[in-house]
Design an enzyme around this catalytic site. Structure first.
Site, mmCIF file in Angstrom:
data_model
loop_
_atom_site.group_PDB
_atom_site.id
_atom_site.type_symbol
_atom_site.label_atom_id
_atom_site.label_comp_id
_atom_site.label_asym_id
_atom_site.label_seq_id
_atom_site.Cartn_x
_atom_site.Cartn_y
_atom_site.Cartn_z
ATOM 1 N N TRP A 323 1.025 -1.210 -0.393
ATOM 2 C CA TRP A 323 0.370 -0.277 0.036
ATOM 3 C C TRP A 323 1.086 1.300 -0.152
ATOM 4 O O TRP A 323 0.647 1.641 -0.220
ATOM 5 C CB TRP A 323 -0.530 -0.225 1.086
ATOM 6 C CG TRP A 323 -2.404 1.405 1.460
ATOM 7 C CD1 TRP A 323 -2.925 1.662 0.619
ATOM 8 C CD2 TRP A 323 -1.296 2.279 2.690
ATOM 9 N NE1 TRP A 323 -3.402 2.921 1.068
ATOM 10 C CE2 TRP A 323 -2.116 3.495 2.379
ATOM 11 C CE3 TRP A 323 -0.425 2.882 2.657
ATOM 12 C CZ2 TRP A 323 -2.530 4.507 3.018
ATOM 13 C CZ3 TRP A 323 -0.194 3.781 3.107
ATOM 14 C CH2 TRP A 323 -1.544 5.301 3.697
ATOM 15 N N HIS A 324 1.729 1.101 0.540
ATOM 16 C CA HIS A 324 3.099 2.240 0.545
ATOM 17 C C HIS A 324 3.514 2.806 -0.931
ATOM 18 O O HIS A 324 3.926 4.151 -0.303
ATOM 19 C CB HIS A 324 4.369 2.500 1.849
ATOM 20 C CG HIS A 324 3.322 2.445 3.240
ATOM 21 N ND1 HIS A 324 2.983 1.065 3.468
ATOM 22 C CD2 HIS A 324 3.686 3.872 4.011
ATOM 23 C CE1 HIS A 324 2.025 1.572 4.863
ATOM 24 N NE2 HIS A 324 2.730 2.708 5.141
ATOM 25 N N GLY A 325 3.698 1.413 -1.390
ATOM 26 C CA GLY A 325 4.346 2.434 -2.943
ATOM 27 C C GLY A 325 4.714 0.709 -3.555
ATOM 28 O O GLY A 325 4.702 0.031 -3.044
#
Lengths: 470, 363
Positions: A323-325
């Site tokens: 989700w962060h990247g």
């Protein structure tokens, strides 16, 4: 628009002034909606269309789910919402990543495929508003909330500018009831809201950007470092990412309070955590609770035996990392945390997070947790395994003396130690309680000190908040 | 609808404080601190001036593209900012000089950006500084500046412009930001530091900087710069006379060894490519080693011996190159701090440079 910009100061002054002046709750809501779209458009005007599309679609789908009595139709509508939201997120955030990995995978099979360079610009905050929006359709599907929110209310819930681009991830069930009823900030809400904005901006601009970031940036730009500098950078990044994101969250919560809205907490002294489960109850709380409620529990949670629980934990954290990247480094970071949680659960049973029996044990557990979390930030900060490996190797390189910037390094060490002690001291009380214990003179001095420090540290080139990229 | 307790905020936790005292008190403290600083700086003769920032650089970078083949981009670090006279360049060459120097940074990222930029068709004057070329600063702002420009060159929305104007308005009005300083730097170096360094630099709207060394504490500044270049000292050693400090510097210089030339050799192919790219677009690149004096010159001579660095560079990079040592008029110029010219010498330097490079009436 950055909270730490002069333009935002003017924007806030205008919106806040109009909000207090104009009559009628409907008009005030419309003002906040328009202001939120202006806030978002300041970054990239055409991308407000994506926000508007996602908002309209989810509002309509949730309404259809709410009205429908057919379980099958409800399920189909939910799937449409999931596919549309995750599809948008997938295309904009993971499109290039998927193509590049497909290319690598095919190359392993000796199939030569040249992935097109999509050159996609990631819509800022899409990860945050997608999750906020999904919470509405899922909760309506689960019949936990009604799906009858008026469009204006729903659009304001999704786009309300304090949380729009970097959270906290506010759920429909938290914000929609507040939007429904007329609100005006009470004296205490306004006062505390402004306090939070000041403390949040101080945390971001002074601690994250001035004390920590230069040491971290310099170290990651030059990986031929000895142990002293490498530890400085690794500890510094722990401080930087916390101060950056917690500072942003405080600003967001404070700004919402100024308009009479209450957001959930996003950080509760995470570096004072006693173990990893405790850490995730304190770090980015709105994301971890979102993942818990909409991913970990549907995956089975702890209802299907020990090993299935570990699997669910690791899978949830892997997805949380992604989700962060769009990078395997984030997946690695998430996976490591998943493993820590599973191992901790195995060692301590389901009651993880219970305080240890003695102060010494408690202190050791806290320091151990902090050190492991800090070392695990290395793959998060590094762009590739090579960089992460070199930074990790530098931690044990006692041959190189510190080359440059000794003062900045020492300040970075001292600031990290102070941060850790502060978090340890306050982990069982809230910021509000701590602040309230001060005398009025000390309260004014603390806030004034924050403002003076922000002034003294201003003048460099502004840095965007780290979590904008997620 | 109930709110789960784990994620709720409730009114109960809101502190009930004497807000009418706390917040105005905090703001009063800020205003007092700013006023005291501004008054202190005013007493020391510091004046507010335009700020040096990535925004100002980007504006000039944009001009370099817009000027077509009339553009003469000045690339390098502090020497090109302080030593060149843009008015003289404009008048004597017929070109439009654009100041792209960035203090303390290497020229290579900006030169490369100009070379790769299809919109840039001008020429480039490079402040060839071997120390920053061979040992680039750990954090090279020049690379960030160029990246920022490439990322935002097509921005048409006004948010960035509004922010620029507000920032310039605030920083251009306060003495605490004079000469591109942060208030913390102004506090440390201008209010608390002894000897009190007067405002000897003046930033012009075109980003050039005028240095008036008659206002500086000499020989403090000269020895300070020399010692900083020698071993990175942040200040002069306390309790020593200038003579003793001079002896210290001289013995340090005597022990200096030539720097490893391999970083230069590594960079040469990229520099040749950049030069070729600019020439292919109709421009030219001129490399100039700017004047140095005294200890700074001696240190550079020791660390970067001419046969290893300058001679090799001039032989292997196919572009006009000039070393100030080879032109008597330039070699005779005196840098008061060892590294930079006084603003009164800029015109002399610029005129002599153009003559030596035969750059009169370029277009």
């Amino acid at each position: 628009m950055l909270f730490n910009s002069l333009t935002f100061l003017v924007f806030f002054a205008i919106v806040f002034g109009l909000y207090r002046l104009i009559p009628g709750w409907g008009t005030k809501k419309l003002l906040l909606l328009v202001a939120s779209y202006v806030f978002y458009a300041a970054w990239n005007p055409p991308y407000v269309l994506i926000l508007a599309f996602s908002t309209t679609l989810d509002w309509w789908l949730a309404r259809m789910i709410w009205k429908s009595d057919s379980p099958r139709a409800r399920r189909v509508l939910l799937v449409v919402s999931l596919v549309a939201n995750l599809g948008l997120l997938g295309f904009f955030k993971y499109g290039d990543f998927l193509l590049q990995n497909t290319q690598r995978l095919l190359a392993l099979l000796d199939v030569h495929y040249a992935a097109p360079a999509l050159d996609i610009v990631l819509p800022i905050g899409i990860s945050f508003y997608t999750f906020a929006s999904l919470s509405y359709t899922i909760d309506v599907y689960r019949k936990e909330i009604e799906g009858d929110a008026p469009f204006l209310d729903y659009a304001l819930f999704v786009s309300f500018f304090p949380h729009l681009v970097a959270g906290p991830i506010v759920r429909a069930r938290q914000l929609l009831p507040q939007i429904k009823t007329p609100r005006s900030a009470s004296r205490d809400q306004l006062g505390w809201g402004l306090c939070l904005v000041i403390i949040g901006l101080f945390t971001k601009t002074v601690l994250a950007d001035t004390l920590f970031a230069p040491v971290v940036d310099a170290a990651y730009a030059d990986l031929t470092l000895g142990a002293f500098e490498s530890w400085g950078a690794v500890l510094g990044f722990s401080g930087q990412i916390y101060c950056d994101f917690a500072g942003y969250s405080l600003c967001a919560i404070g700004l919402a309070l100024c308009f009479g809205f209450e957001f959930p907490d996003n950080f509760r002294y995470p570096y004072g955590a006693r173990g990893f489960a405790d850490f995730w109850r304190r770090w980015h709380i709105t994301l971890s609770t979102w993942l818990r409620d909409y991913l970990y529990i549907p995956l089975g949670g702890n209802r299907h035996g020990e090993w299935r629980t570990y699997l669910s934990l690791i899978l949830t954290m892997l997805i949380g990392g992604l989700w962060h990247g769009a990078s395997w480094m984030f997946v690695l970071w998430g996976g490591l945390h998943g493993i820590y949680l599973a191992v901790e659960r195995r060692l301590r049973g389901a009651e993880s997070g219970v305080p240890s029996s003695s102060h010494v044990q408690d202190w050791m557990l806290t320091v151990f947790t902090f050190l492991v979390v800090t070392l695990t930030w290395i793959p998060f900060r590094a762009h590739d395994t090579q960089t992460a490996g070199r930074m990790f190797g530098g931690l044990f390189d006692l041959q190189h003396p510190a080359a440059q910037g000794l003062d900045a390094l020492l300040i970075c060490y001292a600031a990290t130690a102070a941060l850790l002690v502060w978090q340890w001291m306050n982990r069982d009380i809230s910021l509000e309680e701590r602040f309230q214990r001060f005398s009025p003179t000390l309260q004014a001095a603390v806030l004034g000190g924050c403002l003076v420090a922000m002034f003294l540290c201003s003048g460099g080139d502004e840095r965007a908040f780290i979590y904008f990229q997620f | 609808m109930s709110v789960p307790s784990s994620t709720s905020s409730s009114n109960l936790r809101l502190p009930k404080l004497r807000w009418n005292e706390v917040l105005p008190g905090a703001v009063a403290l800020l205003l007092m601190a700013v006023s005291v600083m501004e008054a202190g700086l005013a007493l020391r003769g510091i004046r507010p001036n335009p700020t040096e920032s990535v925004r100002a650089w980007v504006q000039q970078r944009s001009r370099a593209d817009a000027m077509g083949n009339k553009a003469l981009a000045l690339v390098g670090s502090s020497r090109i900012l302080l030593d060149t006279d843009l008015q003289a360049l404009r008048e004597e060459t017929g070109m439009q000089p654009v100041q792209l120097g960035i203090e303390g940074n290497s020229f290579t990222p900006v030169l490369h950006g100009l070379a790769m930029d299809p919109a840039f068709h001008g020429s480039v004057l490079v402040d060839l500084d071997f120390p920053t070329l061979v040992t680039p600063p750990r954090y090279d702002a020049a690379a960030d500046y160029e990246r920022y420009y490439q990322a935002h060159r097509d921005d048409r929305f006004t948010y960035a412009r509004i922010e620029d104007q507000l920032t310039d308005l605030v920083r251009g009005s306060l003495r605490s930001y004079a000469d591109g300083s942060r208030p913390s730097t102004a506090l440390r170096d201008r209010l608390l530091h002894q000897p009190d360094p007067a405002q000897y630099l003046k930033v012009l709207p075109d980003r050039s900087i005028l240095a008036d060394y008659s206002k500086t504490p000499m020989p403090y500044l000269y020895y300070f710069r020399a010692l900083r270049d020698l071993d990175g000292s942040a200040d002069l050693p306390p309790g020593k006379s200038y003579r003793q400090i001079g002896d210290l510097i001289e013995s340090g210089i005597a022990g200096l060894q030539p720097q490893d030339d391999s970083p230069l050799l590594v960079q040469l192919p990229a520099l040749r490519t950049d030069v070729a790219a600019i020439r292919a677009k109709g421009g030219q690149v001129y490399f100039v080693v700017f004047p140095r004096s005294g200890y700074v010159r001696e240190m550079d001579d020791r660390r970067f011996p001419r046969p290893l660095f300058w001679d090799r560079f001039a032989a292997e990079v196919p572009a006009p190159a000039l070393n100030f040592e080879d032109v008597p008029t330039l070699a005779a110029l005196y840098c008061p701090d060892g590294s930079h010219l006084d603003y009164r010498q800029r015109g002399v330097f610029t005129h002599a440079l153009l003559q030596a490079m035969h750059l009169g009436a370029m277009r």
